[in-house]
Design a protein around this motif. Structure first.
Motif, PDB file in Angstrom:
ATOM      1  N   VAL A  81      27.829  47.387  31.039  1.00  0.00           N
ATOM      2  CA  VAL A  81      27.392  46.973  32.375  1.00  0.00           C
ATOM      3  C   VAL A  81      25.936  46.492  32.343  1.00  0.00           C
ATOM      4  CG1 VAL A  81      26.836  47.807  34.687  1.00  0.00           C
ATOM      5  CG2 VAL A  81      29.001  48.450  33.630  1.00  0.00           C
ATOM      6  N   LYS A  95      29.504  44.175  25.739  1.00  0.00           N
ATOM      7  CA  LYS A  95      30.530  44.757  26.624  1.00  0.00           C
ATOM      8  C   LYS A  95      30.057  46.032  27.316  1.00  0.00           C
ATOM      9  CE  LYS A  95      33.605  41.827  24.747  1.00  0.00           C
ATOM     10  NZ  LYS A  95      32.595  40.900  24.250  1.00  0.00           N
ATOM     11  N   ARG A 150      40.174  32.861  43.132  1.00  0.00           N
ATOM     12  CA  ARG A 150      40.227  32.730  41.671  1.00  0.00           C
ATOM     13  C   ARG A 150      40.014  31.263  41.340  1.00  0.00           C
ATOM     14  NH1 ARG A 150      41.607  35.732  37.408  1.00  0.00           N
ATOM     15  NH2 ARG A 150      41.529  37.501  38.801  1.00  0.00           N
ATOM     16  N   VAL A 151      39.169  30.974  40.385  1.00  0.00           N
ATOM     17  CA  VAL A 151      39.002  29.582  39.959  1.00  0.00           C
ATOM     18  C   VAL A 151      40.168  29.231  39.040  1.00  0.00           C
ATOM     19  CG1 VAL A 151      37.544  27.916  38.765  1.00  0.00           C
ATOM     20  CG2 VAL A 151      36.509  29.743  40.091  1.00  0.00           C
ATOM     21  N   ASP A 158      30.849  40.064  29.496  1.00  0.00           N
ATOM     22  CA  ASP A 158      31.939  40.324  28.547  1.00  0.00           C
ATOM     23  C   ASP A 158      32.630  39.054  28.050  1.00  0.00           C
ATOM     24  OD1 ASP A 158      31.393  42.953  29.062  1.00  0.00           O
ATOM     25  OD2 ASP A 158      33.441  43.511  29.617  1.00  0.00           O
TER      26      ASP A 158
HETATM   27  C1  LIG Z   1      37.840  51.558  31.791  1.00  0.00           C
HETATM   28  C2  LIG Z   1      36.489  50.956  31.476  1.00  0.00           C
HETATM   29  C3  LIG Z   1      35.396  51.787  31.421  1.00  0.00           C
HETATM   30  C4  LIG Z   1      34.141  51.244  31.129  1.00  0.00           C
HETATM   31  N1  LIG Z   1      33.074  52.094  31.081  1.00  0.00           N
HETATM   32  C5  LIG Z   1      31.850  51.607  30.853  1.00  0.00           C
HETATM   33  C6  LIG Z   1      30.719  52.463  30.881  1.00  0.00           C
HETATM   34  O1  LIG Z   1      30.828  53.679  31.074  1.00  0.00           O
HETATM   35  N2  LIG Z   1      29.495  51.918  30.663  1.00  0.00           N
HETATM   36  C7  LIG Z   1      29.328  50.583  30.461  1.00  0.00           C
HETATM   37  O2  LIG Z   1      28.184  50.130  30.309  1.00  0.00           O
HETATM   38  N3  LIG Z   1      30.384  49.728  30.434  1.00  0.00           N
HETATM   39  C8  LIG Z   1      31.635  50.211  30.624  1.00  0.00           C
HETATM   40  N4  LIG Z   1      32.715  49.363  30.615  1.00  0.00           N
HETATM   41  C9  LIG Z   1      32.472  47.919  30.358  1.00  0.00           C
HETATM   42  C10 LIG Z   1      31.949  47.206  31.633  1.00  0.00           C
HETATM   43  O3  LIG Z   1      32.864  47.433  32.685  1.00  0.00           O
HETATM   44  C11 LIG Z   1      31.809  45.711  31.355  1.00  0.00           C
HETATM   45  O4  LIG Z   1      30.969  45.516  30.233  1.00  0.00           O
HETATM   46  C12 LIG Z   1      31.210  44.963  32.545  1.00  0.00           C
HETATM   47  O5  LIG Z   1      31.927  45.230  33.735  1.00  0.00           O
HETATM   48  C13 LIG Z   1      31.227  43.465  32.266  1.00  0.00           C
HETATM   49  O6  LIG Z   1      30.754  42.767  33.377  1.00  0.00           O
HETATM   50  P1  LIG Z   1      31.166  41.251  33.606  1.00  0.00           P
HETATM   51  O7  LIG Z   1      30.489  40.821  34.846  1.00  0.00           O
HETATM   52  O8  LIG Z   1      30.959  40.463  32.373  1.00  0.00           O
HETATM   53  O9  LIG Z   1      32.759  41.245  33.818  1.00  0.00           O
HETATM   54  P2  LIG Z   1      33.646  42.024  34.876  1.00  0.00           P
HETATM   55  O10 LIG Z   1      32.961  43.232  35.402  1.00  0.00           O
HETATM   56  O11 LIG Z   1      34.968  42.207  34.203  1.00  0.00           O
HETATM   57  O12 LIG Z   1      33.776  40.999  36.085  1.00  0.00           O
HETATM   58  C14 LIG Z   1      34.496  39.798  35.931  1.00  0.00           C
HETATM   59  C15 LIG Z   1      34.981  39.375  37.318  1.00  0.00           C
HETATM   60  O13 LIG Z   1      35.450  38.032  37.265  1.00  0.00           O
HETATM   61  C16 LIG Z   1      36.665  37.954  37.989  1.00  0.00           C
HETATM   62  N5  LIG Z   1      37.448  36.818  37.470  1.00  0.00           N
HETATM   63  C17 LIG Z   1      38.182  36.738  36.323  1.00  0.00           C
HETATM   64  N6  LIG Z   1      38.732  35.515  36.208  1.00  0.00           N
HETATM   65  C18 LIG Z   1      38.349  34.814  37.310  1.00  0.00           C
HETATM   66  C19 LIG Z   1      38.595  33.482  37.776  1.00  0.00           C
HETATM   67  N7  LIG Z   1      39.336  32.623  37.102  1.00  0.00           N
HETATM   68  N8  LIG Z   1      38.036  33.116  38.957  1.00  0.00           N
HETATM   69  C20 LIG Z   1      37.254  33.967  39.665  1.00  0.00           C
HETATM   70  N9  LIG Z   1      36.975  35.232  39.286  1.00  0.00           N
HETATM   71  C21 LIG Z   1      37.531  35.633  38.124  1.00  0.00           C
HETATM   72  C22 LIG Z   1      37.336  39.306  37.725  1.00  0.00           C
HETATM   73  O14 LIG Z   1      38.319  39.552  38.718  1.00  0.00           O
HETATM   74  C23 LIG Z   1      36.141  40.234  37.824  1.00  0.00           C
HETATM   75  O15 LIG Z   1      35.881  40.595  39.159  1.00  0.00           O
HETATM   76  C24 LIG Z   1      33.971  49.854  30.897  1.00  0.00           C
HETATM   77  C25 LIG Z   1      35.090  49.010  30.963  1.00  0.00           C
HETATM   78  C26 LIG Z   1      36.345  49.562  31.238  1.00  0.00           C
HETATM   79  C27 LIG Z   1      37.554  48.658  31.316  1.00  0.00           C
END
Ligand SMILES: Cc1cc2nc3c(=O)[nH]c(=O)nc-3n(C[C@H](O)[C@H](O)[C@H](O)COP(=O)(O)OP(=O)(O)OC[C@H]3O[C@@H](n4cnc5c(N)ncnc54)[C@H](O)[C@@H]3O)c2cc1C
Length: 265
Positions: free
Chosen positions: A245, A243, A32-33, A236
């Motif tokens: 994937v 928000k 974690r950063v 996100d």
């Molecule tokens: C229950 C649920 C269902 C969903 N269903 C859908 C769906 O059906 N279709 C869809 O398109 N979207 C869906 N979403 C939304 C989708 O999951 C997100 O839009 C997507 O995962 C965002 O990607 P991201 O890389 O921005 O963040 P994330 O996938 O949240 O990844 C962020 C990563 O950064 C890590 N992190 C956080 N802080 C730190 C730190 N300080 N240092 C290092 N690492 C850190 C976290 O642990 C995580 O691994 C859903 C979300 C939820 C909660």
């Protein structure tokens, strides 16, 4: 998280659990950063174990933390009756059954409208006394006019019941001081999300909710650039992102050409 990707300019000051991958990408797992600081003409990220990594550019992709209300049984039923998003998958699971949506904002309202097409009934549980301040008029009027939806104000869900699946919910009416159990196959928690940006301190400009500002809103000339040249944000965690994937993955791939430009400027 956008650790150095092996692009020229990224220079590891620590060589511990780093795995070299295809295209020279290195992954650091699990770390974690804890903070990010300026260093020379680049930046230095410090991990939670004190180890550090230096890079000429960073991409912030730390996502959000969905808010979890203090409800008995919530953690045990996550994924088997408790959901944080309402998509076709969840709607299918709720066909012809009663569901509960928690929240008074637009996301809760949109979820209720969407779910009432397949559920037999949708109850929207709102902690406040009205939706006026938290939801757009257009949406709240549609909810109020839909016979498949009922709205309960001054109410909160305090307990969930079920072992391998949800079958009932205890709703507390704070005005009357009464708890009652209602049947439900699913609870949708739609009370917002908190961005994972505490570790950034004041390195880049955030909006009032803590999401990272990018593009024109940050005074930058490319869509995923932040207020500080060399630091980008995607997914996100970015203010105004959709928000999903697909959009997060797309932003992550598009931003790399700007990282490359920055490192070679
Ligand atoms: C229950 C649920 C269902 C969903 N269903 C859908 C769906 O059906 N279709 C869809 O398109 N979207 C869906 N979403 C939304 C989708 O999951 C997100 O839009 C997507 O995962 C965002 O990607 P991201 O890389 O921005 O963040 P994330 O996938 O949240 O990844 C962020 C990563 O950064 C890590 N992190 C956080 N802080 C730190 C730190 N300080 N240092 C290092 N690492 C850190 C976290 O642990 C995580 O691994 C859903 C979300 C939820 C909660």
């Amino acid at each position: 998280m956008g650790f150095p990707t092996g692009i020229s300019g990224a220079d590891l000051v620590w060589r511990g659990e780093v795995q070299a991958m295809k295209f020279g990408t290195r992954f650091v797992i699990p770390r974690r950063v804890a903070k990010l600081d300026p260093l020379g003409d680049g930046f230095c990220a410090t991990f939670d174990n004190g180890q550090r990594v230096r890079s000429g550019s960073f991409v912030i992709a730390t996502g959000v933390q969905y808010r979890r209300p203090p409800i008995d049984g919530l953690a045990e039923l996550e994924g088997i009756g408790v959901y944080y998003a309402a998509t076709e998958n969840e709607a299918h699971h709720c066909r012809n059954a009663e569901v509960v949506v928690i929240g008074g904002g637009n996301s809760a309202g949109q979820a209720a409208m969407f779910l009432c097409r397949s559920a037999s009934h949708v109850r929207l549980i709102v902690r406040g006394t009205s939706l006026a301040a938290s939801m757009s008029n257009y949406l709240s009027s549609r909810l109020e006019g839909d016979p498949a939806i009922s709205i309960e104000y001054d109410a909160e869900v305090v307990a969930l019941h079920g072992a391998d699946k949800l079958h009932a919910v205890t709703v507390r009416n704070s005005r009357e001081g009464i708890d009652r159990d209602i049947s439900a196959c699913a609870v949708f928690v739609m009370i917002g999300a908190k961005p994972n940006t505490a570790w950034l301190s004041d390195m880049v400009e955030l909006d009032k909710n803590g999401f990272v500002l990018t593009g024109a809103e940050a005074g930058a000339d490319s869509p995923y650039a932040t207020s500080r040249p060399g630091i980008f944000a995607v997914g996100d965690v970015r203010a105004g992102s959709v928000k999903r994937v697909a959009s997060s993955v797309g932003e992550g791939s598009v931003v790399i050409s700007k990282v490359w430009e920055h490192l070679n400027s």
